[in-house]
Scaffold this active site. Sequence first.
Site, PDB file in Angstrom:
ATOM      1  N   ARG A   1       0.853  -1.204   0.000  1.00  0.00           N
ATOM      2  CA  ARG A   1       0.000   0.000   0.000  1.00  0.00           C
ATOM      3  C   ARG A   1       0.883   1.247   0.000  1.00  0.00           C
ATOM      4  O   ARG A   1       0.908   2.000   0.954  1.00  0.00           O
ATOM      5  CB  ARG A   1      -0.940   0.000   1.198  1.00  0.00           C
ATOM      6  CG  ARG A   1      -1.719  -1.278   1.444  1.00  0.00           C
ATOM      7  CD  ARG A   1      -2.619  -1.713   0.333  1.00  0.00           C
ATOM      8  NE  ARG A   1      -3.935  -1.105   0.262  1.00  0.00           N
ATOM      9  CZ  ARG A   1      -4.999  -1.476   0.956  1.00  0.00           C
ATOM     10  NH1 ARG A   1      -4.902  -2.427   1.841  1.00  0.00           N
ATOM     11  NH2 ARG A   1      -6.167  -0.912   0.771  1.00  0.00           N
TER      12      ARG A   1
ATOM     13  N   GLN B   1      -0.746   2.952  -5.702  1.00  0.00           N
ATOM     14  CA  GLN B   1      -2.197   3.196  -5.548  1.00  0.00           C
ATOM     15  C   GLN B   1      -2.980   2.858  -6.808  1.00  0.00           C
ATOM     16  O   GLN B   1      -4.085   2.341  -6.750  1.00  0.00           O
ATOM     17  CB  GLN B   1      -2.438   4.663  -5.186  1.00  0.00           C
ATOM     18  CG  GLN B   1      -2.296   4.916  -3.704  1.00  0.00           C
ATOM     19  CD  GLN B   1      -2.597   6.359  -3.333  1.00  0.00           C
ATOM     20  OE1 GLN B   1      -3.299   7.052  -4.033  1.00  0.00           O
ATOM     21  NE2 GLN B   1      -2.044   6.811  -2.232  1.00  0.00           N
TER      22      GLN B   1
ATOM     23  N   ASP C   1      -3.870  -0.783  -6.905  1.00  0.00           N
ATOM     24  CA  ASP C   1      -4.381  -1.324  -5.644  1.00  0.00           C
ATOM     25  C   ASP C   1      -5.845  -1.755  -5.761  1.00  0.00           C
ATOM     26  O   ASP C   1      -6.767  -0.964  -5.542  1.00  0.00           O
ATOM     27  CB  ASP C   1      -4.194  -0.241  -4.568  1.00  0.00           C
ATOM     28  CG  ASP C   1      -4.600  -0.702  -3.193  1.00  0.00           C
ATOM     29  OD1 ASP C   1      -5.150  -1.810  -3.074  1.00  0.00           O
ATOM     30  OD2 ASP C   1      -4.373   0.057  -2.240  1.00  0.00           O
TER      31      ASP C   1
ATOM     32  N   SER D   1      -8.155  -1.574  -2.610  1.00  0.00           N
ATOM     33  CA  SER D   1      -8.755  -0.260  -2.379  1.00  0.00           C
ATOM     34  C   SER D   1      -9.876   0.032  -3.365  1.00  0.00           C
ATOM     35  O   SER D   1     -10.942   0.508  -2.969  1.00  0.00           O
ATOM     36  CB  SER D   1      -7.701   0.851  -2.502  1.00  0.00           C
ATOM     37  OG  SER D   1      -6.834   0.813  -1.403  1.00  0.00           O
TER      38      SER D   1
ATOM     39  N   TYR E   1      -1.542  -1.087   8.341  1.00  0.00           N
ATOM     40  CA  TYR E   1      -2.704  -1.868   8.744  1.00  0.00           C
ATOM     41  C   TYR E   1      -2.887  -1.837  10.254  1.00  0.00           C
ATOM     42  O   TYR E   1      -1.942  -1.581  11.002  1.00  0.00           O
ATOM     43  CB  TYR E   1      -2.545  -3.324   8.301  1.00  0.00           C
ATOM     44  CG  TYR E   1      -2.673  -3.508   6.814  1.00  0.00           C
ATOM     45  CD1 TYR E   1      -3.904  -3.413   6.204  1.00  0.00           C
ATOM     46  CD2 TYR E   1      -1.561  -3.768   6.025  1.00  0.00           C
ATOM     47  CE1 TYR E   1      -4.038  -3.576   4.834  1.00  0.00           C
ATOM     48  CE2 TYR E   1      -1.677  -3.930   4.657  1.00  0.00           C
ATOM     49  CZ  TYR E   1      -2.927  -3.837   4.062  1.00  0.00           C
ATOM     50  OH  TYR E   1      -3.057  -3.997   2.717  1.00  0.00           O
TER      51      TYR E   1
HETATM   52  P1  NAD Z   1      -8.542  -3.179   6.180  1.00  0.00           P
HETATM   53  O1  NAD Z   1      -9.559  -3.660   5.189  1.00  0.00           O
HETATM   54  O2  NAD Z   1      -7.390  -4.037   6.497  1.00  0.00           O
HETATM   55  O3  NAD Z   1      -9.315  -2.867   7.552  1.00  0.00           O
HETATM   56  C1  NAD Z   1     -10.444  -2.036   7.573  1.00  0.00           C
HETATM   57  C2  NAD Z   1     -10.399  -1.149   8.781  1.00  0.00           C
HETATM   58  O4  NAD Z   1     -10.705  -1.911   9.957  1.00  0.00           O
HETATM   59  C3  NAD Z   1      -9.037  -0.511   9.043  1.00  0.00           C
HETATM   60  O5  NAD Z   1      -9.178   0.894   9.025  1.00  0.00           O
HETATM   61  C4  NAD Z   1      -8.649  -1.045  10.419  1.00  0.00           C
HETATM   62  O6  NAD Z   1      -7.932  -0.104  11.173  1.00  0.00           O
HETATM   63  C5  NAD Z   1     -10.004  -1.318  11.017  1.00  0.00           C
HETATM   64  N1  NAD Z   1     -10.051  -2.197  12.196  1.00  0.00           N
HETATM   65  C6  NAD Z   1      -9.336  -3.320  12.477  1.00  0.00           C
HETATM   66  N2  NAD Z   1      -9.714  -3.830  13.666  1.00  0.00           N
HETATM   67  C7  NAD Z   1     -10.715  -3.033  14.134  1.00  0.00           C
HETATM   68  C8  NAD Z   1     -11.529  -3.033  15.294  1.00  0.00           C
HETATM   69  N3  NAD Z   1     -11.387  -3.970  16.239  1.00  0.00           N
HETATM   70  N4  NAD Z   1     -12.435  -2.053  15.439  1.00  0.00           N
HETATM   71  C9  NAD Z   1     -12.591  -1.090  14.506  1.00  0.00           C
HETATM   72  N5  NAD Z   1     -11.863  -1.026  13.385  1.00  0.00           N
HETATM   73  C10 NAD Z   1     -10.929  -1.989  13.198  1.00  0.00           C
HETATM   74  O7  NAD Z   1      -8.017  -1.753   5.806  1.00  0.00           O
HETATM   75  P2  NAD Z   1      -7.946  -1.018   4.410  1.00  0.00           P
HETATM   76  O8  NAD Z   1      -9.228  -0.323   4.187  1.00  0.00           O
HETATM   77  O9  NAD Z   1      -7.522  -1.985   3.384  1.00  0.00           O
HETATM   78  O10 NAD Z   1      -6.817   0.036   4.696  1.00  0.00           O
HETATM   79  C11 NAD Z   1      -5.652  -0.325   5.425  1.00  0.00           C
HETATM   80  C12 NAD Z   1      -4.702   0.808   5.555  1.00  0.00           C
HETATM   81  O11 NAD Z   1      -4.048   1.033   4.353  1.00  0.00           O
HETATM   82  C13 NAD Z   1      -5.333   2.108   5.906  1.00  0.00           C
HETATM   83  O12 NAD Z   1      -4.423   2.784   6.721  1.00  0.00           O
HETATM   84  C14 NAD Z   1      -5.428   2.836   4.613  1.00  0.00           C
HETATM   85  O13 NAD Z   1      -5.477   4.231   4.752  1.00  0.00           O
HETATM   86  C15 NAD Z   1      -4.120   2.394   4.029  1.00  0.00           C
HETATM   87  N6  NAD Z   1      -4.101   2.504   2.585  1.00  0.00           N
HETATM   88  C16 NAD Z   1      -3.006   3.100   2.009  1.00  0.00           C
HETATM   89  C17 NAD Z   1      -2.963   3.218   0.657  1.00  0.00           C
HETATM   90  C18 NAD Z   1      -1.796   3.852  -0.007  1.00  0.00           C
HETATM   91  O14 NAD Z   1      -1.132   4.674   0.576  1.00  0.00           O
HETATM   92  N7  NAD Z   1      -1.516   3.477  -1.222  1.00  0.00           N
HETATM   93  C19 NAD Z   1      -3.975   2.718  -0.138  1.00  0.00           C
HETATM   94  C20 NAD Z   1      -5.056   2.112   0.496  1.00  0.00           C
HETATM   95  C21 NAD Z   1      -5.094   1.995   1.867  1.00  0.00           C
END
Ligand code: NAD
Length: 380
Positions: free
Chosen positions: A122, A127, A130, A133, A228
């Site tokens: 990520r 991006q 991805d 996402s 994550y």
């Molecule tokens: P994910 O699908 O792994 O998880 C979804 C959400 O659930 C996350 O925000 C996580 O913090 C949350 N979570 C986990 N346990 C929990 C709990 N017990 N209670 C409440 N919430 C809980 O996450 P995602 O949507 O795939 O994103 C993961 C990370 O990657 C994020 O920080 C996102 O901003 C980042 N991201 C970065 C990029 C990039 O820079 N290229 C692109 C996409 C996502």
Amino acid sequence: MRIAIPKETHPGENRVPITPDAAKKLCRMGAELVIEAGMGLGSGFTDAEYTDVGAAVSNDRNALFSEADVLLRLRKPELAEVAMMKSGCIHISYLDPFNEHELVEALRKQGVTSISMEMIPRTTRSQKMDALSSQANLAGYVMVMLAAAKLPRIFPMMMTPAGTLKPAKVFIIGAGVAGLQAIATAKRLGAKVTAFDTRPVVAEQVRSLGATFLDIDLGDTGETSGGYAKELTPEQIQIQRDAQKDAIAESDVLITTAQVFGRKPPVIVTRDVVEGMAPGSVVVDMAAETGGNVEGSVPNETVDINGVTVIGQGNLSNEVCRDASQMYSSNLFNLVEDSWDKETNVFNIDFEHDILPGCIITHGGEVTNETIKKIQAGES
Ligand code: NAD
């Protein structure tokens, strides 16, 4: 190089790996592109749209597998399909490599270079590739649509001569990509939205969308170097469950999207909490297919718990398959283009590349991904 795109065969799957737009770009890049007849129909793309941009169409599915240098797909391959692939073939798709031990072993043995869309790091530069996402974004939107269709109330406040209707209250747990889109969509529909996530950095993002962040002191939560969430301790989960109870009880809609990468999703809403919601309320559990955030949710079914509708539908982006295909196809194309040597027309497998090594699972008869190697050896 010959790039082949077989038809998706999973029941109900309407998304397609490559749209005619991306097919055109692949052909222009110099690839010899062949699709299986009917490959695009799930999302409304005819064979003619692909041949118009330079692709060939084949009815021979077995030949597609056995003659391909690169296979571009959405879902993971069947074991029988792996057996048909050439040694040295590059296979790019979702793979679920944390759970698919037998498949990873088959790909390794066959000498296939398998690239997992879930494992794309990520980073800012990746991006555009991805797919987690792009599909989660659409899933966030779809969850709100499903909830709105089932809720016996409207989302926005309405002031009319016949009286005032209060806005629906929506509580969203997990504010990653899907959760943030669900917040934005519910806000656009006029709901009053509250959200919670264990990563403290998310609070500001939630507030910037006009929603309220529920503050729960869980102590040290933090996030991994990949961005994550870390897995909570059983004590922290209990604190979270207790602190959310009231917010859930007074919500019309609860949407859960909590995931911990590479692990089973946490159960963060117990059955008694669902039973504590008012009859007619709606719960959408995005994690239902992989174990569930909500006790009592059933994968791919909608069930009634004490008058509360609990939706466990999976493959949510498939509901908006045309847009989902466009986004996934773009992700795939960008990944291929990034490693395509335009002089030789070859997909260049480079272990010094900034993105590829993280998402290559098997190559040259080895499991090359360190995390998956440990899992295959039973060490994780
Ligand atoms: P994910 O699908 O792994 O998880 C979804 C959400 O659930 C996350 O925000 C996580 O913090 C949350 N979570 C986990 N346990 C929990 C709990 N017990 N209670 C409440 N919430 C809980 O996450 P995602 O949507 O795939 O994103 C993961 C990370 O990657 C994020 O920080 C996102 O901003 C980042 N991201 C970065 C990029 C990039 O820079 N290229 C692109 C996409 C996502």
